[in-house]
Design a protein around this motif. Structure first.
Motif, PDB file in Angstrom:
ATOM      1  N   GLY A 236       5.787   6.847  -8.802  1.00 10.91           N
ATOM      2  CA  GLY A 236       4.848   6.495  -9.848  1.00 10.91           C
ATOM      3  C   GLY A 236       5.559   6.034 -11.103  1.00 10.91           C
ATOM      4  O   GLY A 236       6.665   6.501 -11.412  1.00 10.91           O
ATOM      5  N   SER A 237       4.944   5.114 -11.814  1.00 10.32           N
ATOM      6  CA  SER A 237       5.524   4.639 -13.071  1.00 10.32           C
ATOM      7  C   SER A 237       5.288   5.673 -14.167  1.00 10.32           C
ATOM      8  O   SER A 237       4.514   6.624 -13.998  1.00 10.32           O
ATOM      9  CB  SER A 237       4.890   3.302 -13.467  1.00 10.32           C
ATOM     10  OG  SER A 237       3.509   3.467 -13.727  1.00 10.32           O
TER      11      SER A 237
ATOM     12  N   LYS B  53      -0.857   3.131  -5.360  1.00  8.18           N
ATOM     13  CA  LYS B  53      -0.890   2.509  -4.037  1.00  8.18           C
ATOM     14  C   LYS B  53      -0.614   1.012  -4.114  1.00  8.18           C
ATOM     15  O   LYS B  53      -0.026   0.430  -3.205  1.00  8.18           O
ATOM     16  CB  LYS B  53      -2.255   2.769  -3.398  1.00  8.18           C
ATOM     17  CG  LYS B  53      -2.393   2.260  -1.971  1.00  8.18           C
ATOM     18  CD  LYS B  53      -3.700   2.698  -1.356  1.00  8.18           C
ATOM     19  CE  LYS B  53      -4.878   2.090  -2.065  1.00  8.18           C
ATOM     20  NZ  LYS B  53      -6.165   2.389  -1.373  1.00  8.18           N
ATOM     21  N   ARG B  54      -1.025   0.391  -5.224  1.00  3.83           N
ATOM     22  CA  ARG B  54      -0.865  -1.051  -5.362  1.00  3.83           C
ATOM     23  C   ARG B  54       0.381  -1.452  -6.143  1.00  3.83           C
ATOM     24  O   ARG B  54       0.687  -2.627  -6.249  1.00  3.83           O
ATOM     25  CB  ARG B  54      -2.103  -1.639  -6.061  1.00  3.83           C
ATOM     26  CG  ARG B  54      -3.342  -1.633  -5.186  1.00  3.83           C
ATOM     27  CD  ARG B  54      -4.581  -1.973  -5.985  1.00  3.83           C
ATOM     28  NE  ARG B  54      -5.758  -2.159  -5.145  1.00  3.83           N
ATOM     29  CZ  ARG B  54      -6.470  -1.165  -4.638  1.00  3.83           C
ATOM     30  NH1 ARG B  54      -6.112   0.093  -4.901  1.00  3.83           N
ATOM     31  NH2 ARG B  54      -7.500  -1.386  -3.864  1.00  3.83           N
ATOM     32  N   THR B  55       1.081  -0.477  -6.713  1.00  7.49           N
ATOM     33  CA  THR B  55       2.265  -0.783  -7.503  1.00  7.49           C
ATOM     34  C   THR B  55       3.430  -1.165  -6.597  1.00  7.49           C
ATOM     35  O   THR B  55       3.608  -0.596  -5.514  1.00  7.49           O
ATOM     36  CB  THR B  55       2.667   0.428  -8.374  1.00  7.49           C
ATOM     37  OG1 THR B  55       1.578   0.737  -9.249  1.00  7.49           O
ATOM     38  CG2 THR B  55       3.901   0.128  -9.202  1.00  7.49           C
TER      39      THR B  55
ATOM     40  N   LEU C 132       8.958  -0.459  -8.532  1.00  6.56           N
ATOM     41  CA  LEU C 132       8.463  -0.008  -9.834  1.00  6.56           C
ATOM     42  C   LEU C 132       7.802   1.364  -9.738  1.00  6.56           C
ATOM     43  O   LEU C 132       7.079   1.773 -10.640  1.00  6.56           O
ATOM     44  CB  LEU C 132       7.464  -1.030 -10.404  1.00  6.56           C
ATOM     45  CG  LEU C 132       8.020  -2.431 -10.676  1.00  6.56           C
ATOM     46  CD1 LEU C 132       6.919  -3.341 -11.200  1.00  6.56           C
ATOM     47  CD2 LEU C 132       9.174  -2.367 -11.681  1.00  6.56           C
ATOM     48  N   GLY C 133       8.068   2.059  -8.650  1.00  6.98           N
ATOM     49  CA  GLY C 133       7.534   3.406  -8.493  1.00  6.98           C
ATOM     50  C   GLY C 133       6.326   3.489  -7.589  1.00  6.98           C
ATOM     51  O   GLY C 133       5.710   4.551  -7.482  1.00  6.98           O
ATOM     52  N   GLY C 134       5.950   2.366  -6.960  1.00  2.00           N
ATOM     53  CA  GLY C 134       4.815   2.366  -6.049  1.00  2.00           C
ATOM     54  C   GLY C 134       5.112   3.127  -4.770  1.00  2.00           C
ATOM     55  O   GLY C 134       6.234   3.606  -4.555  1.00  2.00           O
ATOM     56  N   GLY C 135       4.090   3.221  -3.918  1.00  2.00           N
ATOM     57  CA  GLY C 135       4.264   4.072  -2.745  1.00  2.00           C
ATOM     58  C   GLY C 135       3.874   3.433  -1.438  1.00  2.00           C
ATOM     59  O   GLY C 135       3.445   2.285  -1.372  1.00  2.00           O
TER      60      GLY C 135
ATOM     61  N   ARG D  10      -3.356 -10.208  -4.333  1.00  5.15           N
ATOM     62  CA  ARG D  10      -3.105  -8.878  -4.876  1.00  5.15           C
ATOM     63  C   ARG D  10      -2.016  -8.192  -4.079  1.00  5.15           C
ATOM     64  O   ARG D  10      -1.718  -8.554  -2.958  1.00  5.15           O
ATOM     65  CB  ARG D  10      -4.375  -8.029  -4.828  1.00  5.15           C
ATOM     66  CG  ARG D  10      -4.870  -7.725  -3.418  1.00  5.15           C
ATOM     67  CD  ARG D  10      -6.179  -6.949  -3.476  1.00  5.15           C
ATOM     68  NE  ARG D  10      -6.683  -6.658  -2.159  1.00  5.15           N
ATOM     69  CZ  ARG D  10      -6.367  -5.587  -1.456  1.00  5.15           C
ATOM     70  NH1 ARG D  10      -5.523  -4.700  -1.953  1.00  5.15           N
ATOM     71  NH2 ARG D  10      -6.878  -5.382  -0.261  1.00  5.15           N
ATOM     72  N   ARG D  11      -1.408  -7.207  -4.714  1.00  2.19           N
ATOM     73  CA  ARG D  11      -0.420  -6.409  -4.008  1.00  2.19           C
ATOM     74  C   ARG D  11      -1.142  -5.435  -3.104  1.00  2.19           C
ATOM     75  O   ARG D  11      -2.177  -4.887  -3.453  1.00  2.19           O
ATOM     76  CB  ARG D  11       0.449  -5.631  -5.003  1.00  2.19           C
ATOM     77  CG  ARG D  11       1.211  -6.513  -5.973  1.00  2.19           C
ATOM     78  CD  ARG D  11       2.189  -5.648  -6.740  1.00  2.19           C
ATOM     79  NE  ARG D  11       2.803  -6.401  -7.810  1.00  2.19           N
ATOM     80  CZ  ARG D  11       2.466  -6.276  -9.087  1.00  2.19           C
ATOM     81  NH1 ARG D  11       1.536  -5.419  -9.443  1.00  2.19           N
ATOM     82  NH2 ARG D  11       3.078  -6.984 -10.013  1.00  2.19           N
ATOM     83  N   THR D  12      -0.560  -5.175  -1.960  1.00  5.09           N
ATOM     84  CA  THR D  12      -1.179  -4.252  -1.023  1.00  5.09           C
ATOM     85  C   THR D  12      -0.188  -3.176  -0.632  1.00  5.09           C
ATOM     86  O   THR D  12       0.990  -3.249  -0.932  1.00  5.09           O
ATOM     87  CB  THR D  12      -1.639  -4.982   0.260  1.00  5.09           C
ATOM     88  OG1 THR D  12      -0.489  -5.407   0.975  1.00  5.09           O
ATOM     89  CG2 THR D  12      -2.501  -6.186  -0.076  1.00  5.09           C
TER      90      THR D  12
END
Length: 416
Positions: A36-37, A58-60, A64-67, A146-148
């Protein structure tokens, strides 16, 4: 028609328990492996908009800390291990398996007792939004919009664990670092039990919030090690003062705090002038100093304070030996509370000199740091090229220096 329900309370309990296990497995599959950011962590701590925070993590982007979902993470990990193996034998020692193909069958899914084949094989229905199989064209279009969080997941958690176990000759062992706040211990216990039912060894569960893990073992069917995470060594001292740490607790803190000391107000001007006009990378690394509380009683005893008795390190010039200073040490608290102590660092914010210095120091005093140095990078190459800047430090402490407490040299365990 008329349908007869369970005839006894035992049958009802068994039916409900089976349902709870299925829901726990579904929760486990959709659990995010992420850091997480900074804004997301702050929002999670506040307790507001928790569903929104989860969706944003979930979308990060991963960097950058997304998962990524736990099911996908284990699948990718299993496939990555398989790349270094000629063949993986599952069940028999005769036929190798193509790791790119899902192999979990209904017979295999019933081995565990409670998990149906819907949880044991990845769905590939075209109409299913959660399907892990995405065509190249679809993925290209999706990237533009979008990011997935989708990934190519070839097998379920149960199958991934079997693959990993077959390659390593040992089931995967995990330590869970809880990031979600305000989650019931009963829910975390169900997640842990679901992991264990899949064959994973859960070595411990840790959190920066002590209340989240304290007493968690009372809700799991088998005890789990409760680990307490701290930003600095001073945080451990502070927690001991407040009575939050008990005897035989397992604690981890950032080893960078052993090299760091808050700048005094009178030093700010000189520090700023040095950063602007006299900055040099090599000179900065030469200034790394282990703080007095890092040294132990045997190092400070007058009869052992000679040059010959001091431990030898390649970077001996990085040490400011302060044996004449009287202050409390980490060893004092370890002995008073019989702690199990380990350290970690922010691998992306530590240079090779600081990493080498801390590793050698921790290895020299294994009786104090009995849990060693937890390193999340692949190897030492990951720190190559990381260098301190004019206004940035690379001692591994990173932004935790703004959250951690300083060590109070005048407070001993006897004062608690």
């Amino acid at each position: 028609g008329i349908y007869a329900g369970p005839n006894s309370s035992e049958e009802k309990e068994a039916m409900l328990e089976g349902r709870v296990r299925l829901l726990s497995m579904h929760l486990l599959e959709k659990m995010l492996i992420a850091h997480g950011s900074t804004p997301q962590l702050m929002m999670e701590q506040s307790g507001y908009a928790r569903n929104y925070v989860f969706s944003r993590v979930k979308r990060t982007r991963r960097t950058l800390g997304g998962g990524i979902y736990a099911e996908q993470w284990l699948s990718i990990f299993a496939d990555a291990l398989g790349l270094g193996s000629d063949a993986v034998m599952l069940g028999t020692a005769s036929s190798p398996r193509n790791l790119a193909q899902p192999v979990c069958t209904q017979d295999q899914s019933t081995e565990e007792g409670f998990f149906p084949d819907t949880f044991c094989s990845s769905s590939s229905d075209e109409g299913n939004e959660e399907s892990p199989f995405i065509s190249l064209n679809d993925r290209t279009k999706e990237k533009k919009t979008r990011r997935t969080n989708k990934a190519f997941c070839s097998h379920s958690i149960l199958e991934s664990v079997r693959v990993i176990t077959a390659i390593l000759d040992h089931p995967p062992s995990l330590v869970l670092d809880l990031k979600s706040r305000y989650v019931s211990k009963r829910v975390w216990a169900r997640v842990i039990d679901a992991l264990r039912d899949c064959g994973v060894q859960v070595e411990g569960v840790g959190s920066f919030v002590i209340e989240e893990v304290r007493g968690l073992s009372s809700y799991t069917y088998k005890p789990v090690s409760e680990m307490l995470f701290f930003h600095s060594a001073g945080d451990i001292q502070n927690a001991c003062q407040k009575g939050l740490i008990k005897k035989n607790d397992t604690v981890y803190f950032n080893a960078g705090s052993l090299l760091w000391e808050k700048s005094r107000k009178e030093d700010i001007v000189s520090t700023s002038r040095k950063a602007l006009y006299e900055f040099d990378i090599d000179s900065t690394k030469l200034c790394y100093t282990l703080q007095p509380y890092a040294f132990f009683k045997e190092c400070r005893d007058k009869e052992k304070s000679s040059e010959e008795s001091r431990p030898k390190f390649p970077h001996q010039h990085h040490y400011t030996w302060l044996s004449d200073q009287k202050c409390s040490t980490i060893q004092d608290y370890k002995e008073a509370y019989e702690l199990n102590i380990g350290v970690y660092a922010q691998e992306f914010a530590i240079d090779e000199v600081a990493a080498d210095l801390l590793c050698r120091f921790v290895n020299e005093y294994k009786d104090v740091f009995n849990l060693g140095f937890s390193w999340g990078g692949v190897n030492g190459v990951t720190v190559k090229g990381i260098q301190p800047g004019r206004f940035t430090s690379t001692d591994g402490f990173w932004n935790q220096r703004y959250l951690g407490n300083s060590w109070d040299p005048n407070i001993y365990p006897d004062n608690v």
